[in-house]
Write an enzyme that holds these catalytic residues in place. Structure first.
Site, PDB file in Angstrom:
ATOM      1  N   GLN A  65      16.030  10.277  36.890  1.00 21.69           N
ATOM      2  CA  GLN A  65      15.198  11.166  35.985  1.00 21.69           C
ATOM      3  C   GLN A  65      14.297  11.878  36.949  1.00 21.69           C
ATOM      4  O   GLN A  65      13.594  12.729  36.632  1.00 21.69           O
ATOM      5  CB  GLN A  65      14.040  10.006  35.259  1.00 21.69           C
ATOM      6  CG  GLN A  65      14.709   9.053  34.521  1.00 21.69           C
ATOM      7  CD  GLN A  65      15.509   9.652  33.235  1.00 21.69           C
ATOM      8  OE1 GLN A  65      15.206  10.378  32.523  1.00 21.69           O
ATOM      9  NE2 GLN A  65      16.805   9.014  33.097  1.00 21.69           N
ATOM     10  N   PHE A  83       6.888   9.481  33.249  1.00 25.70           N
ATOM     11  CA  PHE A  83       6.597   9.487  31.940  1.00 25.70           C
ATOM     12  C   PHE A  83       7.813   8.752  31.268  1.00 25.70           C
ATOM     13  O   PHE A  83       7.874   7.675  31.060  1.00 25.70           O
ATOM     14  CB  PHE A  83       6.250  10.677  31.146  1.00 25.70           C
ATOM     15  CG  PHE A  83       6.469  10.788  29.842  1.00 25.70           C
ATOM     16  CD1 PHE A  83       6.388   9.697  28.908  1.00 25.70           C
ATOM     17  CD2 PHE A  83       7.378  11.835  29.267  1.00 25.70           C
ATOM     18  CE1 PHE A  83       6.553   9.970  27.757  1.00 25.70           C
ATOM     19  CE2 PHE A  83       7.693  12.014  27.993  1.00 25.70           C
ATOM     20  CZ  PHE A  83       7.544  10.909  27.010  1.00 25.70           C
ATOM     21  N   SER A 117      16.927  21.002  27.832  1.00 25.50           N
ATOM     22  CA  SER A 117      17.154  21.851  26.785  1.00 25.50           C
ATOM     23  C   SER A 117      17.152  23.454  27.324  1.00 25.50           C
ATOM     24  O   SER A 117      17.412  24.327  26.599  1.00 25.50           O
ATOM     25  CB  SER A 117      16.206  21.727  25.725  1.00 25.50           C
ATOM     26  OG  SER A 117      14.929  21.853  25.931  1.00 25.50           O
ATOM     27  N   TYR A 136      13.447  26.662  37.020  1.00 28.26           N
ATOM     28  CA  TYR A 136      13.649  25.331  36.692  1.00 28.26           C
ATOM     29  C   TYR A 136      14.803  25.066  35.691  1.00 28.26           C
ATOM     30  O   TYR A 136      15.614  24.152  35.962  1.00 28.26           O
ATOM     31  CB  TYR A 136      12.411  24.784  35.769  1.00 28.26           C
ATOM     32  CG  TYR A 136      12.764  23.361  34.895  1.00 28.26           C
ATOM     33  CD1 TYR A 136      12.543  22.253  35.720  1.00 28.26           C
ATOM     34  CD2 TYR A 136      13.071  23.439  33.651  1.00 28.26           C
ATOM     35  CE1 TYR A 136      12.722  21.059  34.885  1.00 28.26           C
ATOM     36  CE2 TYR A 136      13.163  22.126  32.859  1.00 28.26           C
ATOM     37  CZ  TYR A 136      12.912  21.049  33.430  1.00 28.26           C
ATOM     38  OH  TYR A 136      13.192  19.943  33.163  1.00 28.26           O
ATOM     39  N   SER A 160       8.597  21.258  34.318  1.00 27.16           N
ATOM     40  CA  SER A 160       7.760  22.473  34.086  1.00 27.16           C
ATOM     41  C   SER A 160       8.260  23.648  34.587  1.00 27.16           C
ATOM     42  O   SER A 160       8.530  23.888  35.698  1.00 27.16           O
ATOM     43  CB  SER A 160       6.262  22.114  34.841  1.00 27.16           C
ATOM     44  OG  SER A 160       5.417  23.337  34.862  1.00 27.16           O
ATOM     45  N   ILE A 169      13.949  11.650  46.898  1.00 26.05           N
ATOM     46  CA  ILE A 169      15.337  11.938  46.686  1.00 26.05           C
ATOM     47  C   ILE A 169      15.975  13.161  47.509  1.00 26.05           C
ATOM     48  O   ILE A 169      16.863  13.288  47.580  1.00 26.05           O
ATOM     49  CB  ILE A 169      15.817  12.135  45.234  1.00 26.05           C
ATOM     50  CG1 ILE A 169      14.891  13.388  44.554  1.00 26.05           C
ATOM     51  CG2 ILE A 169      15.653  11.229  44.348  1.00 26.05           C
ATOM     52  CD1 ILE A 169      15.520  14.025  43.265  1.00 26.05           C
ATOM     53  N   VAL A 182      10.184  16.129  25.222  1.00 18.82           N
ATOM     54  CA  VAL A 182      10.066  14.517  24.783  1.00 18.82           C
ATOM     55  C   VAL A 182       8.552  14.133  24.901  1.00 18.82           C
ATOM     56  O   VAL A 182       7.704  15.003  25.704  1.00 18.82           O
ATOM     57  CB  VAL A 182      10.800  13.706  25.791  1.00 18.82           C
ATOM     58  CG1 VAL A 182      10.435  12.338  25.718  1.00 18.82           C
ATOM     59  CG2 VAL A 182      12.132  14.306  26.153  1.00 18.82           C
TER      60      VAL A 182
HETATM   61  P1  NAD Z   1       7.557  13.127  35.292  1.00 24.12           P
HETATM   62  O1  NAD Z   1       6.850  14.271  35.924  1.00 24.12           O
HETATM   63  O2  NAD Z   1       6.521  12.269  34.410  1.00 24.12           O
HETATM   64  O3  NAD Z   1       8.356  12.009  36.000  1.00 24.12           O
HETATM   65  C1  NAD Z   1       9.222  12.418  37.166  1.00 24.12           C
HETATM   66  C2  NAD Z   1       9.102  11.609  38.201  1.00 24.12           C
HETATM   67  O4  NAD Z   1       9.988  11.882  39.320  1.00 24.12           O
HETATM   68  C3  NAD Z   1       7.624  11.379  38.786  1.00 24.12           C
HETATM   69  O5  NAD Z   1       7.517   9.938  38.694  1.00 24.12           O
HETATM   70  C4  NAD Z   1       7.841  11.828  40.059  1.00 24.12           C
HETATM   71  O6  NAD Z   1       6.786  11.093  41.067  1.00 24.12           O
HETATM   72  C5  NAD Z   1       9.322  11.655  40.449  1.00 24.12           C
HETATM   73  N1  NAD Z   1       9.656  12.492  41.640  1.00 24.12           N
HETATM   74  C6  NAD Z   1       9.178  13.955  41.807  1.00 24.12           C
HETATM   75  N2  NAD Z   1       9.891  14.183  42.700  1.00 24.12           N
HETATM   76  C7  NAD Z   1      10.460  13.233  43.366  1.00 24.12           C
HETATM   77  C8  NAD Z   1      11.151  13.060  44.522  1.00 24.12           C
HETATM   78  N3  NAD Z   1      11.528  14.295  45.525  1.00 24.12           N
HETATM   79  N4  NAD Z   1      11.473  12.060  45.040  1.00 24.12           N
HETATM   80  C9  NAD Z   1      11.392  10.854  44.199  1.00 24.12           C
HETATM   81  N5  NAD Z   1      10.808  10.798  42.988  1.00 24.12           N
HETATM   82  C10 NAD Z   1      10.312  11.951  42.496  1.00 24.12           C
HETATM   83  O7  NAD Z   1       8.394  14.041  34.122  1.00 24.12           O
HETATM   84  P2  NAD Z   1       9.050  13.468  32.829  1.00 24.12           P
HETATM   85  O8  NAD Z   1       8.628  14.087  31.817  1.00 24.12           O
HETATM   86  O9  NAD Z   1       9.261  11.843  32.841  1.00 24.12           O
HETATM   87  O10 NAD Z   1      10.510  14.064  33.182  1.00 24.12           O
HETATM   88  C11 NAD Z   1      11.781  13.062  33.655  1.00 24.12           C
HETATM   89  C12 NAD Z   1      13.032  13.917  33.619  1.00 24.12           C
HETATM   90  O11 NAD Z   1      13.117  14.549  32.511  1.00 24.12           O
HETATM   91  C13 NAD Z   1      12.914  14.919  34.586  1.00 24.12           C
HETATM   92  O12 NAD Z   1      14.113  15.221  35.262  1.00 24.12           O
HETATM   93  C14 NAD Z   1      12.675  16.287  33.571  1.00 24.12           C
HETATM   94  O13 NAD Z   1      13.193  17.488  34.433  1.00 24.12           O
HETATM   95  C15 NAD Z   1      13.371  16.030  32.446  1.00 24.12           C
HETATM   96  N6  NAD Z   1      13.080  16.437  31.237  1.00 24.12           N
HETATM   97  C16 NAD Z   1      12.065  16.116  30.568  1.00 24.12           C
HETATM   98  C17 NAD Z   1      11.517  16.617  29.568  1.00 24.12           C
HETATM   99  C18 NAD Z   1      10.270  16.305  28.954  1.00 24.12           C
HETATM  100  O14 NAD Z   1       9.948  16.811  27.863  1.00 24.12           O
HETATM  101  N7  NAD Z   1       9.272  15.608  29.287  1.00 24.12           N
HETATM  102  C19 NAD Z   1      12.463  17.717  29.037  1.00 24.12           C
HETATM  103  C20 NAD Z   1      13.631  18.095  29.603  1.00 24.12           C
HETATM  104  C21 NAD Z   1      13.988  17.671  30.799  1.00 24.12           C
END
Ligand code: NAD
Length: 327
Positions: A82, A17, A127, A150, A87, A63, A180
């Site tokens: 990212q 996302f 957060s 997490y 979750s 990664i 977000v």
């Molecule tokens: P998302 O799940 O849509 O995106 C995460 C991406 O990371 C995915 O495309 C997934 O395929 C990739 N990924 C997962 N494991 C991987 C691996 N081992 N190697 C390579 N790629 C891998 O989530 P998001 O909402 O876009 O979140 C992005 C980042 O922001 C994350 O680090 C998440 O913890 C952090 N975050 C998000 C929110 C939110 O509200 N969306 C809040 C706090 C923190």
């Protein structure tokens, strides 16, 4: 903004996302973008527009594998990290995999970025690091104890980034994202976030289930505010602004009840019947903190952050996108 130019930017998790939105934005600004993703939770369809751009490279990899990180970061000026397993419930169900990806994978990316001598490593913090601290608004230097596996992983990220900047001189900035939302956020799956899940349910005239009485509140943050923070963190030339963390939020809080009322109001402009879909209240979820609200003073002062989208503005945009793309 300072440090303007054309750069090669590695965006890990770029099929997810937030990552896919970052990929599209930085391509639109004329930069070269490399996406590293293993599609664990991301989707190829998020990258349709990017894949048609000659400045975009997709590296399919994990990664948890240092060689994949090294391959992806080669020649990059900046890293926007990212990739992670998001979750809280997912991490409670499977703490080992969350730790492998979010901690070991993060460390691999730090090592690869250090060795590739990138200009800066900007990463997705969370957060959730505020844990059981009840003080409001949240200010960066006052955190509580983590409430989930997490949250631990995201806090460990901050500790490692700090050590890498002190020990190896790698410039880092952590962005503590607050709830977000926006275009491309996945509405499907057991661990879907609340906004896309509710939007999809309402579009199908199904009742969204609110955990508890709906008076819990969050600082819901539209994706374009998050993009702005990433750009400012990446390009700032203020030496006092680096090697630290920032709340990344709008700086306002809304209850879950408010949220659903907005969603029903905005969706009913497309389908009037949605206004009368009833809401169901379920049991409160264990481990949820009652209220979350960010102070964004630090980001304003040191990075010049100026969020343009309130929750209402953002929800109108998000609802339009879901209606046009996923109805
Ligand atoms: P998302 O799940 O849509 O995106 C995460 C991406 O990371 C995915 O495309 C997934 O395929 C990739 N990924 C997962 N494991 C991987 C691996 N081992 N190697 C390579 N790629 C891998 O989530 P998001 O909402 O876009 O979140 C992005 C980042 O922001 C994350 O680090 C998440 O913890 C952090 N975050 C998000 C929110 C939110 O509200 N969306 C809040 C706090 C923190």
């Amino acid at each position: 903004m300072e440090n303007e130019g054309s750069y090669k930017i590695l965006i890990t998790g770029g099929a997810g996302f937030i990552g896919a939105n970052l990929c599209e934005y930085f391509l639109s600004k004329g930069h070269r973008v490399v996406c590293l993703d293993n599609f664990a939770t991301g989707h190829r369809h998020n990258l349709t527009a990017c894949l048609a751009d000659a400045n975009f490279t997709l590296v399919e990899g994990d990664i948890r594998n240092l060689a994949d990180c090294q391959k992806a970061v080669a020649g990059a000026d900046y890293v926007l990290h990212q990739a992670a397993l998001g979750s809280v419930p997912r991490s409670i169900n499977d703490p080992v995999t969350s730790n492998e990806v979010n901690v070991s994978g993060f460390l691999n990316m730090l090592v690869a970025s250090r060795d590739a001598q990138v200009k800066r490593f900007v990463y997705a913090a969370s957060s959730s690091t505020y844990g059981d601290s009840e003080s409001l608004p949240k200010v960066e230097d006052k955190i509580g104890k983590p409430l989930s596996p997490y949250a631990i992983t995201k806090y460990v990220n901050e500790l490692y980034a700090d050590i890498f900047s002190k020990t190896y001189g790698l410039e880092t900035i952590g962005l503590r994202y607050f709830n977000v939302f926006g275009r491309k956020q996945d509405p499907n799956g057991a661990y879907a976030a609340v906004i896309p899940k509710f939007v999809m349910q309402l579009m199908k005239h199904e009742s969204p289930v609110i955990n508890g009485d709906g008076n819990y509140s969050r600082d819901f943050t539209y994706i374009d505010n998050v993009i702005q923070m990433n750009e400012r963190a990446m390009l700032t030339a203020n030496p006092e602004a680096i090697n630290t963390v920032y709340n990344t939020a709008f700086g306002d809080r809304n209850t879950l009840n408010n949220l659903v009322a907005y969603l029903k109001e905005y969706l009913s402009e497309y389908d009037a019947q949605i206004a009368s879909v009833p809401v169901i209240h379920g049991p409160q979820r264990a481990g949820d903190i009652p209220h979350s609200l960010a102070s964004i003073d630090k980001a304003r002062q040191l990075l010049g952050y100026d969020p343009q989208f309130s929750i209402q503005d953002g929800l109108k945009q998000a609802v339009k996108w879901y209606w046009e793309n996923l109805k």
